[in-house]
Enzyme design. Structure first.
Site, short mmCIF file in Angstrom:
data_model
loop_
_atom_site.label_atom_id
_atom_site.label_comp_id
_atom_site.label_asym_id
_atom_site.label_seq_id
_atom_site.Cartn_x
_atom_site.Cartn_y
_atom_site.Cartn_z
N ASN A 70 -4.94 -9.31 -8.08
CA ASN A 70 -5.11 -10.01 -6.81
C ASN A 70 -6.40 -10.81 -6.72
O ASN A 70 -6.48 -11.80 -6.01
CB ASN A 70 -5.03 -9.03 -5.64
CG ASN A 70 -5.78 -7.76 -5.86
OD1 ASN A 70 -5.58 -7.06 -6.85
ND2 ASN A 70 -6.69 -7.45 -4.96
N SER A 111 5.38 -6.96 -1.48
CA SER A 111 4.99 -6.98 -0.08
C SER A 111 5.42 -8.32 0.54
O SER A 111 5.12 -9.38 0.00
CB SER A 111 3.47 -6.82 0.02
OG SER A 111 3.06 -6.89 1.35
N ALA A 112 6.12 -8.24 1.68
CA ALA A 112 6.70 -9.46 2.27
C ALA A 112 5.65 -10.48 2.72
O ALA A 112 5.87 -11.69 2.64
CB ALA A 112 7.58 -9.08 3.45
N HIS A 113 4.48 -9.99 3.17
CA HIS A 113 3.54 -10.94 3.76
C HIS A 113 2.82 -11.81 2.72
O HIS A 113 2.08 -12.73 3.08
CB HIS A 113 2.56 -10.25 4.72
CG HIS A 113 1.46 -9.45 4.07
ND1 HIS A 113 0.19 -9.95 3.91
CD2 HIS A 113 1.44 -8.19 3.58
CE1 HIS A 113 -0.56 -9.01 3.35
NE2 HIS A 113 0.17 -7.94 3.14
N THR A 135 0.83 -1.21 0.00
CA THR A 135 0.00 0.00 0.00
C THR A 135 0.86 1.26 0.00
O THR A 135 0.66 2.16 -0.81
CB THR A 135 -0.94 -0.02 1.23
OG1 THR A 135 -1.79 -1.16 1.12
CG2 THR A 135 -1.78 1.24 1.31
N THR A 175 12.13 5.71 12.00
CA THR A 175 13.10 4.68 12.37
C THR A 175 12.85 3.41 11.58
O THR A 175 11.71 2.93 11.50
CB THR A 175 13.00 4.41 13.89
OG1 THR A 175 13.22 5.63 14.58
CG2 THR A 175 14.03 3.37 14.34
N CYS A 188 -16.20 -4.38 2.08
CA CYS A 188 -17.19 -3.76 2.95
C CYS A 188 -16.77 -2.33 3.22
O CYS A 188 -15.63 -2.08 3.59
CB CYS A 188 -17.23 -4.49 4.29
SG CYS A 188 -18.01 -6.09 4.16
N1 PMP Z 1 -1.32 -4.65 -4.25
C1 PMP Z 1 -1.88 -5.85 -4.37
C2 PMP Z 1 -2.07 -6.42 -5.75
C3 PMP Z 1 -2.30 -6.56 -3.25
O1 PMP Z 1 -2.89 -7.75 -3.40
C4 PMP Z 1 -2.11 -5.99 -1.97
C5 PMP Z 1 -2.54 -6.71 -0.71
N2 PMP Z 1 -3.81 -7.27 -0.76
C6 PMP Z 1 -1.49 -4.74 -1.90
C7 PMP Z 1 -1.10 -4.09 -3.05
C8 PMP Z 1 -1.25 -4.07 -0.58
O2 PMP Z 1 -0.17 -4.67 0.09
P1 PMP Z 1 -0.01 -4.52 1.67
O3 PMP Z 1 -1.00 -5.43 2.31
O4 PMP Z 1 1.42 -4.96 1.92
O5 PMP Z 1 -0.21 -3.11 2.01
#
Ligand code: PMP
Length: 373
Positions: A147, A193-195, A70, A231, A318
């Protein structure tokens, strides 16, 4: 429990966690500090940046550690456009909300914004991009893979068109990076994004090709060469780096395994449950399947699966207590019924064929029950 929502987030790998722990425990220094504690932290950040730069084929100075996809998307779109001062912005209509809403923010500040619609397969064609480019177009965002549908976009061709017209091309690679080899060759900027890569939440990467001016969004100290004050979250950076490194190393094998499980699932669903439709066409990520079940509400399928311990999602969002239909499927021109009945299944490296089978059996039951009401 069966987790089929890997596009939402992934479970952190234990060795990725191990790479982070030293910076949460003993080596807790501030990477800006001018003593041994600080140097240890600064070295970790430096090493992570160098390692990722090598993997992506860019220079270390072109990478910025941020809080996730994001922030990377906001910084790229707003930062580049604010630095230019004025102009026309192109954003695909199927982007993540972080890109769509950023574009709307810029529109409110006087920039002209055009949203580009995909074709019925969910593909943003290079021709549509080229015909939308104007004399004063400064920025174009078309994600590498969506996504919700997993549809892979023709980023190489779009990148070439943007280069030809001297438009900054940004590719959100947040979903793409988990199962595809990534390099920066085709674009001027990208986000990770790492997660989504079995790494920690709150850790992301922004690449901006050198020579492109951008305004910082977070003012403060000289962290990230003054472009992102605050930081540095050293543990998150170490986790991001470990996750990216692992993804690159094991990608081909893992993607193949994920594809097999997903295809087994999709083939069974489409064959054994009548009146179901796969949403999106062309090239789709090995991990994603977006399926509509005629006569069902996707939310109800999700809730019923959840009761059976199976986690999936819908593309709807939502807001203010109301459920908005998926902007992605809607932009593809799907009927409101098909959009409402869509469910996203996203597979990861831990999913097995027997989990896929269990999910199919549960779905058969749930869909037939819902349809009989
Ligand atoms: N871009 C895409 C295509 C995503 O799928 C997501 C997360 N759903 C994001 C950006 C946002 O990433 P983050 O959750 O790390 O903010």
């Amino acid at each position: 429990m069966i987790y089929l929502d890997n596009a939402a987030t992934t479970q952190i790998d234990s060795d990725v966690l191990d790479a982070m722990l030293p910076y949460l425990k003993g080596s807790f220094g501030n990477s800006q500090s001018q003593h041994a504690f600080g140097r240890t932290a600064a070295d970790a950040v430096l090493n992570a940046r160098d390692k990722i730069a090598k993997l992506l084929g860019c220079r270390s100075e072109e990478l910025y550690f941020v809080s996730g996809g994001t922030e990377a998307n906001n910084t790229a779109l707003k930062g580049i456009c604010l630095a230019k001062g004025s102009g026309h912005i192109l954003v695909s209509a199927i982007e993540h909300p972080s890109m769509i809403e950023s574009a709307k923010d810029m529109a409110a500040q006087g920039f002209e914004v055009t949203f580009i619609n995909p074709d019925e397969n969910g593909v943003i064609t290079p021709q549509t991009v080229e015909s939308a480019i104007k004399e004063d177009t400064i920025f174009c965002a078309v994600m590498a893979a969506n996504n919700e549908t997993g549809v892979i976009q023709p980023v190489k061709e779009i990148g070439e068109i943007c280069r030809k017209h001297k438009v900054f091309y940004f590719a959100d690679c947040v979903q793409y990076a988990a199962t595809n080899q990534l390099s920066v060759d085709f674009c001027d900027g990208l986000s990770i994004s790492a997660h989504k890569l079995y790494g920690p939440k709150g850790a992301g990467l922004l690449y901006i090709k050198s020579g492109n001016k951008f305004s910082r969004l977070i003012s403060g100290g000289m962290q990230e060469r003054g472009f992102r004050g605050g930081t540095v979250n050293v543990a998150a950076v170490a986790g991001l780096s470990a996750a990216v490194e692992k993804a690159v190393k094991n990608q081909a094998d893992e993607a193949e395994k994920i594809r097999k499980v997903k295809e087994h699932f999709v083939n069974r669903v489409l064959k054994e449950i009548h009146d179901t439709h796969l949403n999106g066409g062309g090239k789709i990520l090995p991990s994603h399947a977006n399926i509509s079940f005629d006569g069902c509400d996707g939310e109800n399928v999700l809730f019923a699966l959840d009761l059976k311990g199976i986690a999936v999602s819908t593309g709807s969002a939502c807001s203010a207590g109301a459920v908005n239909p998926s902007h992605v499927l809607t932009a593809m021109g799907l009927s409101p019924q098909r959009v409402k009945s869509a469910v996203r299944f996203s597979f990861g490296k831990h999913n097995t064929l027997s989990e896929a089978d269990e999910a199919v059996e549960a779905l058969k039951n749930i869909v037939s029950k819902i349809r009989s009401i």
